[in-house]
Design a protein around this motif. Structure first.
Motif, PDB file in Angstrom:
ATOM      1  N   ASN A 159      34.372  24.501 -59.092  1.00  0.00           N
ATOM      2  CA  ASN A 159      35.265  23.942 -58.291  1.00  0.00           C
ATOM      3  C   ASN A 159      34.712  23.495 -56.713  1.00  0.00           C
ATOM      4  OD1 ASN A 159      37.233  23.810 -59.999  1.00  0.00           O
ATOM      5  ND2 ASN A 159      38.273  25.657 -59.518  1.00  0.00           N
ATOM      6  N   TYR A 160      33.414  23.938 -56.316  1.00  0.00           N
ATOM      7  CA  TYR A 160      32.815  23.601 -55.425  1.00  0.00           C
ATOM      8  C   TYR A 160      31.425  22.760 -55.427  1.00  0.00           C
ATOM      9  CZ  TYR A 160      35.420  27.631 -53.755  1.00  0.00           C
ATOM     10  OH  TYR A 160      36.378  28.343 -53.831  1.00  0.00           O
ATOM     11  N   LEU A 161      31.354  21.861 -54.684  1.00  0.00           N
ATOM     12  CA  LEU A 161      30.200  20.768 -55.033  1.00  0.00           C
ATOM     13  C   LEU A 161      29.608  20.244 -53.661  1.00  0.00           C
ATOM     14  CD1 LEU A 161      32.861  19.944 -56.955  1.00  0.00           C
ATOM     15  CD2 LEU A 161      31.460  18.027 -57.715  1.00  0.00           C
ATOM     16  N   PHE A 162      28.544  19.988 -53.548  1.00  0.00           N
ATOM     17  CA  PHE A 162      27.793  19.575 -52.748  1.00  0.00           C
ATOM     18  C   PHE A 162      27.525  18.137 -52.885  1.00  0.00           C
ATOM     19  CE2 PHE A 162      23.865  18.047 -50.750  1.00  0.00           C
ATOM     20  CZ  PHE A 162      24.254  18.210 -49.305  1.00  0.00           C
ATOM     21  N   SER A 163      27.921  17.360 -51.810  1.00  0.00           N
ATOM     22  CA  SER A 163      27.978  15.676 -52.218  1.00  0.00           C
ATOM     23  C   SER A 163      27.168  14.959 -50.903  1.00  0.00           C
ATOM     24  CB  SER A 163      29.200  15.061 -52.045  1.00  0.00           C
ATOM     25  OG  SER A 163      29.482  13.833 -52.171  1.00  0.00           O
ATOM     26  N   THR A 164      26.576  14.303 -51.455  1.00  0.00           N
ATOM     27  CA  THR A 164      25.613  13.168 -50.457  1.00  0.00           C
ATOM     28  C   THR A 164      25.606  12.119 -50.985  1.00  0.00           C
ATOM     29  OG1 THR A 164      23.508  13.370 -49.035  1.00  0.00           O
ATOM     30  CG2 THR A 164      23.153  13.871 -51.352  1.00  0.00           C
ATOM     31  N   GLY A 165      24.955  10.930 -50.354  1.00  0.00           N
ATOM     32  CA  GLY A 165      25.016   9.516 -50.757  1.00  0.00           C
ATOM     33  C   GLY A 165      24.017   8.917 -49.844  1.00  0.00           C
ATOM     34  N   PHE A 166      24.387   7.441 -50.085  1.00  0.00           N
ATOM     35  CA  PHE A 166      23.650   6.418 -49.124  1.00  0.00           C
ATOM     36  C   PHE A 166      24.604   5.294 -49.199  1.00  0.00           C
ATOM     37  CE2 PHE A 166      21.084   2.505 -48.850  1.00  0.00           C
ATOM     38  CZ  PHE A 166      20.420   2.879 -47.656  1.00  0.00           C
ATOM     39  N   PHE A 167      25.086   5.098 -48.068  1.00  0.00           N
ATOM     40  CA  PHE A 167      26.196   3.979 -47.803  1.00  0.00           C
ATOM     41  C   PHE A 167      25.740   2.933 -46.665  1.00  0.00           C
ATOM     42  CE2 PHE A 167      28.272   7.862 -49.269  1.00  0.00           C
ATOM     43  CZ  PHE A 167      29.234   7.258 -50.221  1.00  0.00           C
ATOM     44  N   ILE A 168      26.370   1.655 -46.862  1.00  0.00           N
ATOM     45  CA  ILE A 168      26.095   0.766 -46.024  1.00  0.00           C
ATOM     46  C   ILE A 168      27.583   0.361 -45.677  1.00  0.00           C
ATOM     47  CG2 ILE A 168      25.828  -1.894 -45.612  1.00  0.00           C
ATOM     48  CD1 ILE A 168      23.296  -0.200 -46.212  1.00  0.00           C
ATOM     49  N   SER A 169      27.743   0.517 -44.023  1.00  0.00           N
ATOM     50  CA  SER A 169      29.088   0.311 -43.339  1.00  0.00           C
ATOM     51  C   SER A 169      29.023  -0.844 -42.417  1.00  0.00           C
ATOM     52  CB  SER A 169      29.561   1.778 -42.698  1.00  0.00           C
ATOM     53  OG  SER A 169      30.494   1.532 -42.166  1.00  0.00           O
ATOM     54  N   SER A 170      30.227  -1.564 -42.407  1.00  0.00           N
ATOM     55  CA  SER A 170      30.309  -3.012 -41.841  1.00  0.00           C
ATOM     56  C   SER A 170      31.455  -2.709 -40.687  1.00  0.00           C
ATOM     57  CB  SER A 170      30.631  -4.200 -42.689  1.00  0.00           C
ATOM     58  OG  SER A 170      29.525  -4.223 -43.545  1.00  0.00           O
ATOM     59  N   LEU A 171      31.095  -2.866 -39.573  1.00  0.00           N
ATOM     60  CA  LEU A 171      31.742  -2.441 -38.336  1.00  0.00           C
ATOM     61  C   LEU A 171      32.024  -3.695 -37.230  1.00  0.00           C
ATOM     62  CD1 LEU A 171      31.056   1.173 -37.696  1.00  0.00           C
ATOM     63  CD2 LEU A 171      32.977   0.385 -39.027  1.00  0.00           C
ATOM     64  N   GLY A 172      32.756  -3.816 -36.659  1.00  0.00           N
ATOM     65  CA  GLY A 172      32.586  -4.801 -35.556  1.00  0.00           C
ATOM     66  C   GLY A 172      34.276  -5.001 -34.903  1.00  0.00           C
ATOM     67  N   GLY A 173      34.221  -6.119 -34.063  1.00  0.00           N
ATOM     68  CA  GLY A 173      35.407  -6.489 -33.262  1.00  0.00           C
ATOM     69  C   GLY A 173      35.079  -7.734 -32.224  1.00  0.00           C
ATOM     70  N   THR A 174      36.149  -8.178 -31.653  1.00  0.00           N
ATOM     71  CA  THR A 174      36.209  -8.917 -30.640  1.00  0.00           C
ATOM     72  C   THR A 174      36.714  -8.670 -29.319  1.00  0.00           C
ATOM     73  OG1 THR A 174      36.677 -10.654 -32.680  1.00  0.00           O
ATOM     74  CG2 THR A 174      36.954 -11.625 -30.322  1.00  0.00           C
ATOM     75  N   VAL A 175      35.932  -9.160 -28.292  1.00  0.00           N
ATOM     76  CA  VAL A 175      36.244  -9.079 -26.774  1.00  0.00           C
ATOM     77  C   VAL A 175      36.199 -10.195 -26.073  1.00  0.00           C
ATOM     78  CG1 VAL A 175      35.495  -6.405 -26.784  1.00  0.00           C
ATOM     79  CG2 VAL A 175      34.000  -8.074 -26.048  1.00  0.00           C
ATOM     80  N   SER A 176      37.096 -10.252 -25.083  1.00  0.00           N
ATOM     81  CA  SER A 176      37.151 -11.521 -24.238  1.00  0.00           C
ATOM     82  C   SER A 176      37.071 -11.148 -22.980  1.00  0.00           C
ATOM     83  CB  SER A 176      38.381 -12.132 -24.575  1.00  0.00           C
ATOM     84  OG  SER A 176      39.548 -11.630 -24.075  1.00  0.00           O
ATOM     85  N   TYR A 177      36.515 -12.055 -22.084  1.00  0.00           N
ATOM     86  CA  TYR A 177      36.095 -11.922 -20.806  1.00  0.00           C
ATOM     87  C   TYR A 177      35.702 -13.306 -20.169  1.00  0.00           C
ATOM     88  CZ  TYR A 177      31.417 -11.761 -22.392  1.00  0.00           C
ATOM     89  OH  TYR A 177      30.234 -12.074 -22.958  1.00  0.00           O
ATOM     90  N   GLU A 178      35.927 -13.237 -18.677  1.00  0.00           N
ATOM     91  CA  GLU A 178      35.482 -14.345 -17.916  1.00  0.00           C
ATOM     92  C   GLU A 178      34.034 -14.271 -18.051  1.00  0.00           C
ATOM     93  OE1 GLU A 178      37.263 -17.091 -16.909  1.00  0.00           O
ATOM     94  OE2 GLU A 178      38.882 -16.307 -18.085  1.00  0.00           O
ATOM     95  N   GLY A 179      33.384 -15.453 -17.995  1.00  0.00           N
ATOM     96  CA  GLY A 179      31.728 -15.416 -18.030  1.00  0.00           C
ATOM     97  C   GLY A 179      31.375 -16.798 -17.465  1.00  0.00           C
ATOM     98  N   ILE A 180      29.919 -17.093 -17.884  1.00  0.00           N
ATOM     99  CA  ILE A 180      29.485 -18.230 -17.324  1.00  0.00           C
ATOM    100  C   ILE A 180      28.784 -18.933 -18.491  1.00  0.00           C
ATOM    101  CG2 ILE A 180      27.588 -19.314 -15.661  1.00  0.00           C
ATOM    102  CD1 ILE A 180      29.884 -18.108 -14.088  1.00  0.00           C
ATOM    103  N   TYR A 181      29.005 -20.275 -18.552  1.00  0.00           N
ATOM    104  CA  TYR A 181      28.366 -21.093 -19.651  1.00  0.00           C
ATOM    105  C   TYR A 181      27.739 -22.080 -18.849  1.00  0.00           C
ATOM    106  CZ  TYR A 181      27.700 -24.470 -22.942  1.00  0.00           C
ATOM    107  OH  TYR A 181      27.177 -25.430 -24.213  1.00  0.00           O
TER     108      TYR A 181
END
Length: 182
Positions: free
Chosen positions: A84-106
């Motif tokens: 009932n006791y296991l050691f677990s490991t692995g290899f993962f790819i994780s995709s994260l992110g988001g959006t921010v807004s602000y006043e800037g210069i173009y």
């Protein structure tokens, strides 16, 4: 529109509880195979899970504009320490992110700087390696319950940012796939 939102909400909640596994614990159809945990010392599998991420800027005049749905996927290896006791490991790819807004210069094509509303969307990918201990119960009913505790280290391997500039509330000007170093 409301009906579409309800269906999308049901799909999202359904994905939250989706558990994909590359192995099945039942060998009823295979007379040669056995399922004795005492004989099995290692177990491999695939794992995929949806995730929601967002950015919360703490800089004045920067606002969060929403989250990003991503996917965490990879390979899992479990080593039986006891039944009932296991050691677990692995290899993962994780995709994260988001959006921010602000006043800037173009800067337009003539080199003139114009004040603009900027919306910046980040897409960040990590390679993650978890190191966990899984504690599980004996079978209760036809279910086995478990708790998994440990840590996960991650290294960023790719990040991009898309910019959208709005000048005088006109059609946005998009700059895509800008590599964000760091």
């Amino acid at each position: 529109m409301i009906q579409r939102a309800k269906v999308l909400t049901l799909i999202i909640f359904g994905l939250l509880f989706l558990n994909l596994s590359a192995q099945e614990d039942s060998f009823e159809n295979d007379p040669v195979a056995t399922n004795l945990d005492e004989e099995r010392k290692i177990r491999f599998g695939l794992q995929a899970s949806p995730q929601l991420s967002w950015l919360s800027p703490n800089t004045n005049n920067y606002e969060s504009e929403g989250g990003k749905f991503g996917l965490n996927y990879g390979l899992v290896t479990e080593f039986f320490l006891t039944k009932n006791y296991l050691f677990s490991t692995g290899f993962f790819i994780s995709s994260l992110g988001g959006t921010v807004s602000y006043e800037g210069i173009y800067e337009d094509i003539h080199g003139v700087n114009i004040q603009a509303a900027v919306e910046q969307t980040y897409a960040i990918k990590y390679i993650e390696i978890p190191l966990t201990i899984k504690l599980r119960t004996n079978e209760i009913g036809y279910m086995t319950y478990y708790g998994q505790f440990g840590l996960k280290s991650g290294v960023k391997f790719k990040s991009t940012s898309d910019y959208s500039y709005s000048v005088n509330n006109n059609e946005p000007i998009k700059v895509e796939d800008v590599n964000t170093a760091g």
